[in-house]
Each structure stands twice: as C-alpha cells, then as structure tokens.
Design an enzyme around this catalytic site. Structure first.
Site, PDB file in Angstrom:
ATOM      1  N   GLY A  10       0.830  -1.203   0.000  1.00  0.00           N
ATOM      2  CA  GLY A  10       0.000   0.000   0.000  1.00  0.00           C
ATOM      3  C   GLY A  10       0.863   1.251   0.000  1.00  0.00           C
ATOM      4  N   GLN A  11       0.212   2.401   0.134  1.00  0.00           N
ATOM      5  CA  GLN A  11       0.937   3.689   0.098  1.00  0.00           C
ATOM      6  C   GLN A  11       1.981   3.765   1.216  1.00  0.00           C
ATOM      7  OE1 GLN A  11      -1.344   7.341  -1.160  1.00  0.00           O
ATOM      8  NE2 GLN A  11      -2.921   6.351   0.066  1.00  0.00           N
ATOM      9  N   LEU A  12       1.512   3.596   2.451  1.00  0.00           N
ATOM     10  CA  LEU A  12       2.436   3.718   3.586  1.00  0.00           C
ATOM     11  C   LEU A  12       3.435   2.569   3.613  1.00  0.00           C
ATOM     12  CD1 LEU A  12       3.359   5.064   6.192  1.00  0.00           C
ATOM     13  CD2 LEU A  12       1.613   3.753   7.418  1.00  0.00           C
ATOM     14  N   ILE A  44      -3.549 -10.562   7.499  1.00  0.00           N
ATOM     15  CA  ILE A  44      -3.575 -10.239   8.940  1.00  0.00           C
ATOM     16  C   ILE A  44      -4.826 -10.779   9.632  1.00  0.00           C
ATOM     17  CG2 ILE A  44      -2.038  -8.228   8.804  1.00  0.00           C
ATOM     18  CD1 ILE A  44      -4.642  -6.481   9.112  1.00  0.00           C
ATOM     19  N   ASP A 105      -8.487   9.998  11.004  1.00  0.00           N
ATOM     20  CA  ASP A 105      -9.333  11.123  11.433  1.00  0.00           C
ATOM     21  C   ASP A 105     -10.819  10.750  11.384  1.00  0.00           C
ATOM     22  OD1 ASP A 105      -8.907  10.938   8.610  1.00  0.00           O
ATOM     23  OD2 ASP A 105      -9.908  12.860   8.341  1.00  0.00           O
ATOM     24  N   TYR A 128     -16.354   2.833   7.650  1.00  0.00           N
ATOM     25  CA  TYR A 128     -14.890   2.820   7.738  1.00  0.00           C
ATOM     26  C   TYR A 128     -14.430   3.356   9.097  1.00  0.00           C
ATOM     27  CZ  TYR A 128     -10.071   4.412   6.819  1.00  0.00           C
ATOM     28  OH  TYR A 128      -8.722   4.653   6.903  1.00  0.00           O
ATOM     29  N   LYS A 132     -12.410   1.330  12.029  1.00  0.00           N
ATOM     30  CA  LYS A 132     -11.076   1.764  12.481  1.00  0.00           C
ATOM     31  C   LYS A 132     -11.082   2.046  13.991  1.00  0.00           C
ATOM     32  CE  LYS A 132      -7.786   2.485  10.278  1.00  0.00           C
ATOM     33  NZ  LYS A 132      -6.649   1.594   9.898  1.00  0.00           N
ATOM     34  N   TRP A 153      -5.877  12.147   5.067  1.00  0.00           N
ATOM     35  CA  TRP A 153      -5.614  12.656   3.712  1.00  0.00           C
ATOM     36  C   TRP A 153      -4.252  12.180   3.167  1.00  0.00           C
ATOM     37  CZ3 TRP A 153      -7.596  18.204   2.286  1.00  0.00           C
ATOM     38  CH2 TRP A 153      -8.883  18.396   2.752  1.00  0.00           C
TER      39      TRP A 153
HETATM   40  N1  LIG Z   1      -5.443   6.670   2.592  1.00  0.00           N
HETATM   41  C1  LIG Z   1      -5.823   7.635   3.448  1.00  0.00           C
HETATM   42  O1  LIG Z   1      -6.193   8.759   3.048  1.00  0.00           O
HETATM   43  C2  LIG Z   1      -5.794   7.376   4.938  1.00  0.00           C
HETATM   44  C3  LIG Z   1      -6.267   8.374   5.789  1.00  0.00           C
HETATM   45  C4  LIG Z   1      -6.235   8.151   7.173  1.00  0.00           C
HETATM   46  C5  LIG Z   1      -5.720   6.950   7.661  1.00  0.00           C
HETATM   47  N2  LIG Z   1      -5.294   5.990   6.803  1.00  0.00           N
HETATM   48  C6  LIG Z   1      -4.773   4.752   7.372  1.00  0.00           C
HETATM   49  O2  LIG Z   1      -3.386   4.682   7.051  1.00  0.00           O
HETATM   50  C7  LIG Z   1      -2.991   3.314   6.901  1.00  0.00           C
HETATM   51  C8  LIG Z   1      -2.258   3.135   5.593  1.00  0.00           C
HETATM   52  O3  LIG Z   1      -3.144   3.536   4.532  1.00  0.00           O
HETATM   53  P1  LIG Z   1      -2.729   3.384   3.008  1.00  0.00           P
HETATM   54  O4  LIG Z   1      -3.357   4.522   2.281  1.00  0.00           O
HETATM   55  O5  LIG Z   1      -1.268   3.138   2.884  1.00  0.00           O
HETATM   56  O6  LIG Z   1      -3.547   2.060   2.641  1.00  0.00           O
HETATM   57  P2  LIG Z   1      -3.511   1.237   1.271  1.00  0.00           P
HETATM   58  O7  LIG Z   1      -2.692   1.937   0.259  1.00  0.00           O
HETATM   59  O8  LIG Z   1      -4.936   0.878   0.971  1.00  0.00           O
HETATM   60  O9  LIG Z   1      -2.704  -0.087   1.696  1.00  0.00           O
HETATM   61  C9  LIG Z   1      -3.249  -1.057   2.524  1.00  0.00           C
HETATM   62  C10 LIG Z   1      -2.630  -2.376   2.135  1.00  0.00           C
HETATM   63  O10 LIG Z   1      -3.152  -3.387   3.014  1.00  0.00           O
HETATM   64  C11 LIG Z   1      -3.463  -4.520   2.204  1.00  0.00           C
HETATM   65  N3  LIG Z   1      -4.410  -5.386   2.872  1.00  0.00           N
HETATM   66  C12 LIG Z   1      -5.773  -5.375   2.794  1.00  0.00           C
HETATM   67  N4  LIG Z   1      -6.282  -6.382   3.499  1.00  0.00           N
HETATM   68  C13 LIG Z   1      -5.247  -7.064   4.040  1.00  0.00           C
HETATM   69  C14 LIG Z   1      -5.135  -8.209   4.852  1.00  0.00           C
HETATM   70  N5  LIG Z   1      -6.225  -8.891   5.245  1.00  0.00           N
HETATM   71  N6  LIG Z   1      -3.906  -8.638   5.229  1.00  0.00           N
HETATM   72  C15 LIG Z   1      -2.808  -7.968   4.814  1.00  0.00           C
HETATM   73  N7  LIG Z   1      -2.836  -6.891   4.031  1.00  0.00           N
HETATM   74  C16 LIG Z   1      -4.058  -6.427   3.641  1.00  0.00           C
HETATM   75  C17 LIG Z   1      -4.009  -3.901   0.938  1.00  0.00           C
HETATM   76  O11 LIG Z   1      -4.084  -4.854  -0.095  1.00  0.00           O
HETATM   77  P3  LIG Z   1      -5.239  -4.674  -1.223  1.00  0.00           P
HETATM   78  O12 LIG Z   1      -5.005  -3.349  -1.863  1.00  0.00           O
HETATM   79  O13 LIG Z   1      -5.011  -5.843  -2.109  1.00  0.00           O
HETATM   80  O14 LIG Z   1      -6.550  -4.725  -0.464  1.00  0.00           O
HETATM   81  C18 LIG Z   1      -2.981  -2.806   0.695  1.00  0.00           C
HETATM   82  O15 LIG Z   1      -1.851  -3.292   0.028  1.00  0.00           O
HETATM   83  C19 LIG Z   1      -4.283   2.499   7.033  1.00  0.00           C
HETATM   84  O16 LIG Z   1      -4.396   2.037   8.352  1.00  0.00           O
HETATM   85  C20 LIG Z   1      -5.387   3.493   6.778  1.00  0.00           C
HETATM   86  O17 LIG Z   1      -6.594   3.135   7.413  1.00  0.00           O
HETATM   87  C21 LIG Z   1      -5.305   6.182   5.449  1.00  0.00           C
END
Ligand SMILES: NC(=O)c1ccc[n+]([C@@H]2O[C@H](COP(=O)([O-])OP(=O)(O)OC[C@H]3O[C@@H](n4cnc5c(N)ncnc54)[C@H](OP(=O)(O)O)[C@@H]3O)[C@@H](O)[C@H]2O)c1
Length: 287
Positions: A10-12, A44, A105, A128, A132, A153
């Site tokens: 994922g992004q992070l 997970i 947030d 969502y 969370k 964001w």
């Molecule tokens: N994006 C935002 O704007 C935002 C804002 C606030 C907080 N956050 C939090 O920041 C964190 C990182 O976000 P991100 O944007 O990097 O998320 P992301 O890009 O959606 O990456 C999440 C990764 O987790 C994988 N995943 C999904 N289900 C899984 C499982 N059961 N076991 C293992 N891996 C799994 C996803 O795979 P698939 O893509 O194949 O499902 C994806 O590769 C998350 O906790 C998110 O809730 C994000």
C-alpha cells in the site's frame, strides 16, 4: 530488531520499504495479502498464519500498514472492513511483541471547528470510521503498550490517491469542480513513514494514541490548485464547489484537522508543511 510490516504493497507500506534502507540495523519482513516482489504473503485476518510468521521470524515489532481503506465500499461491506480493520487488531496485538498501528481522522465526527486532540470524544459517522475505531479499541484491549498514529488525507507516489487522480483529470479535462468546504491536512505517506521510524528509533517506548499529519490546513480545492501548479497543468480550470454539489456516496467530514502537539512534544520533532511534502511527491512523480 526484527520488524514485520503488514500491508507493504500500500501507500504507507511502500514508503516504509523505501525508508527502511536508511535504517539498515533492523531486519525487515515486508508482507501483504497478495504476493509482490520482495513481499511475503501474510493475511492479517489469519490468526494461525500471523502467529506462525511472528514465531518463525522471531519478530520484535509489528508495524501495521494493512487496512481496508475504501470508504465507500466499507458502507456496503462493513463485515469485511470490520474483519481487517478491527478483528485483525486483536490478532496482531496478542503476539506478545510491540505494535505500531495506523488509524484515522474518521474516528471523529468532522463537525468540529478546532483541531482534534487525542483525548477528544470520538464519533465515527461512517462504516470505515466505525471499523477503524473498533480496531483501536481491540488493539489497546490486548496490547495496552501499543502505539497508534491517527493520520488523514494520505497520498504517495505509490498506489492510487487524490494527487494522482487530480493530475490525471487535469490532463484530461478543461474544467474541474473540487469541494472547498471540507478542510483537512494532506499528508505525504513518506512523512508518516518517517514518523513511524521516529517512534521505532526513540530511546524510550511511549505507548498511546498520537495524531500525525503534515502541518497546516487547506481544502480539497486548494490542494488541487497546488497539485496542478506543481505538476505544470495550466489548461484545466479548477472551480470551488460545495460538498452538496458533489455526489458523495458516503458523507465526508467537513473539518478533520488533527492536533499534533502530543507527537511533537513526546518525540521532540518538527513536522513538514503539507505543501513541502506535496512538492517532494510531485517531483518524484516526474511532472
Ligand atoms: N489513505 C488515506 O487517506 C488514509 C487516511 C487516514 C488513515 N489511513 C490509514 O493509514 C494506513 C495506511 O493507509 P494506506 O493509504 O497506505 O492504505 P492502502 O494503500 O490501501 O494499503 C493497505 C494495504 O493493506 C493490504 N491489505 C488489505 N487487506 C489485508 C489483509 N487482510 N492482510 C494484509 N494486508 C491487507 C491492501 O491490499 P489490497 O489493496 O489488495 O486490499 C494494501 O496493500 C491504514 O491504516 C489506513 O486506514 C489512510
């Protein structure tokens, strides 16, 4: 330390992989639910698989970047979002190792007019957000020593996100309406990854919930203007619109600015301004 990073595709997770090269004293185990180059497969939600992985690789610390992040789809399938965002946190938190987890947030209502502190009451308005928040509670229930970083964001040069969408639309469209009545802080995932390493490298472990985003505030409209300016997009006319003019499938918070004082004071760091993070990201995207 042996560090397990989940959601590494994922992004992070990808930013963690990049930044880990600056911290070679640890051994990293990058995992995700589907296989990719240099990434182990680890779901997970699979309790047996998580326990076996932690034991086999003598893991000392889990950084949970995995999540169900599609806010609209979570409304339709809250059960799956709950499994990944909440139930899995009981699994990760009960491995007897340190945990750094990322939250959002969206645990707040977004109705406030002042930056939210960690101690402010939560009131998630979306599926969502509910999942969370349940994840935070589950994790702290089994692992009170965990560190939770709430962010907002997020964007990155990896994955799909608002920055990439606005660059694409800026090239495709002559006009674009973007909401100006939702205020928050764009956060470069590379800077959040740096914050995770700040926690890891700190001489003392400081458990608890922290807020971390980039500094400053803007609306999605201001963010888009900045993205287009930095990407050299001149032919797309961006106009401010109200949320009610945009067909959102899920309500979005109007004000979701997080107060980061606790993180800055505890870890004695300064945080980059959102425009600074955006400049670095757009440069990487080679616009
Ligand atoms: N994006 C935002 O704007 C935002 C804002 C606030 C907080 N956050 C939090 O920041 C964190 C990182 O976000 P991100 O944007 O990097 O998320 P992301 O890009 O959606 O990456 C999440 C990764 O987790 C994988 N995943 C999904 N289900 C899984 C499982 N059961 N076991 C293992 N891996 C799994 C996803 O795979 P698939 O893509 O194949 O499902 C994806 O590769 C998350 O906790 C998110 O809730 C994000």
């Amino acid at each position: 330390m042996n560090i397990l990073v989940t959601g590494s595709n994922g992004q992070l997770g990808n930013e963690m992989r990049v930044l880990s090269e600056n911290h070679p004293k640890h051994r990293y185990f990058f995992t995700d639910v589907v296989s990719a180059e240099d990434i182990y497969v680890l779901d997970i939600t699979d309790k047996a698989a998580v326990s076996a992985f932690v034991a086999e690789h003598a893991i000392d610390l889990i950084v949970n970047c995995a999540a169900y992040t599609n806010v609209d789809k979570a409304e339709e399938d809250e059960a799956t979002a709950m499994k990944i965002n909440a139930d899995a946190l009981s699994v990760l938190g009960s491995q007897g190792v340190k945990v750094i987890h990322i939250s959002t947030d969206y645990v707040f209502s977004g109705d406030e007019h002042l930056p939210c502190k960690e101690s402010d009451p939560v009131a998630p308005r979306t599926a969502y957000g509910r999942t969370k928040y349940a994840g935070e509670k589950n994790l702290l229930g089994v692992c009170p020593e965990a560190v939770i970083l709430r962010t907002a964001w997020l964007y990155s040069s990896f994955g799909n996100n608002f920055v990439k969408t606005m660059i694409r639309l800026g090239h495709e469209k002559e006009t674009l309406g973007v909401v100006f009545d939702q205020i928050g802080t764009p956060t470069y995932a590379a800077d959040l990854a740096q914050a995770v390493f700040t926690v890891i490298e700190c001489s003392m472990w400081h458990p608890g919930i922290y807020h971390f985003t980039n500094e400053g505030v803007c609306s999605w409209y201001d963010f888009t203007i900045a993205i287009h300016e930095l990407a050299g997009i001149t032919k797309c006319q961006v106009s401010p619109i109200l949320s009610e003019e945009y067909a959102y499938r899920t309500p979005r918070p109007h004000y979701s600015v997080l107060d980061k004082s606790k993180f800055k004071k505890t870890f004695n760091v300064t945080i980059p301004y959102w425009l600074d993070g955006l400049k670095r990201c757009v440069k990487l995207l080679n616009c």
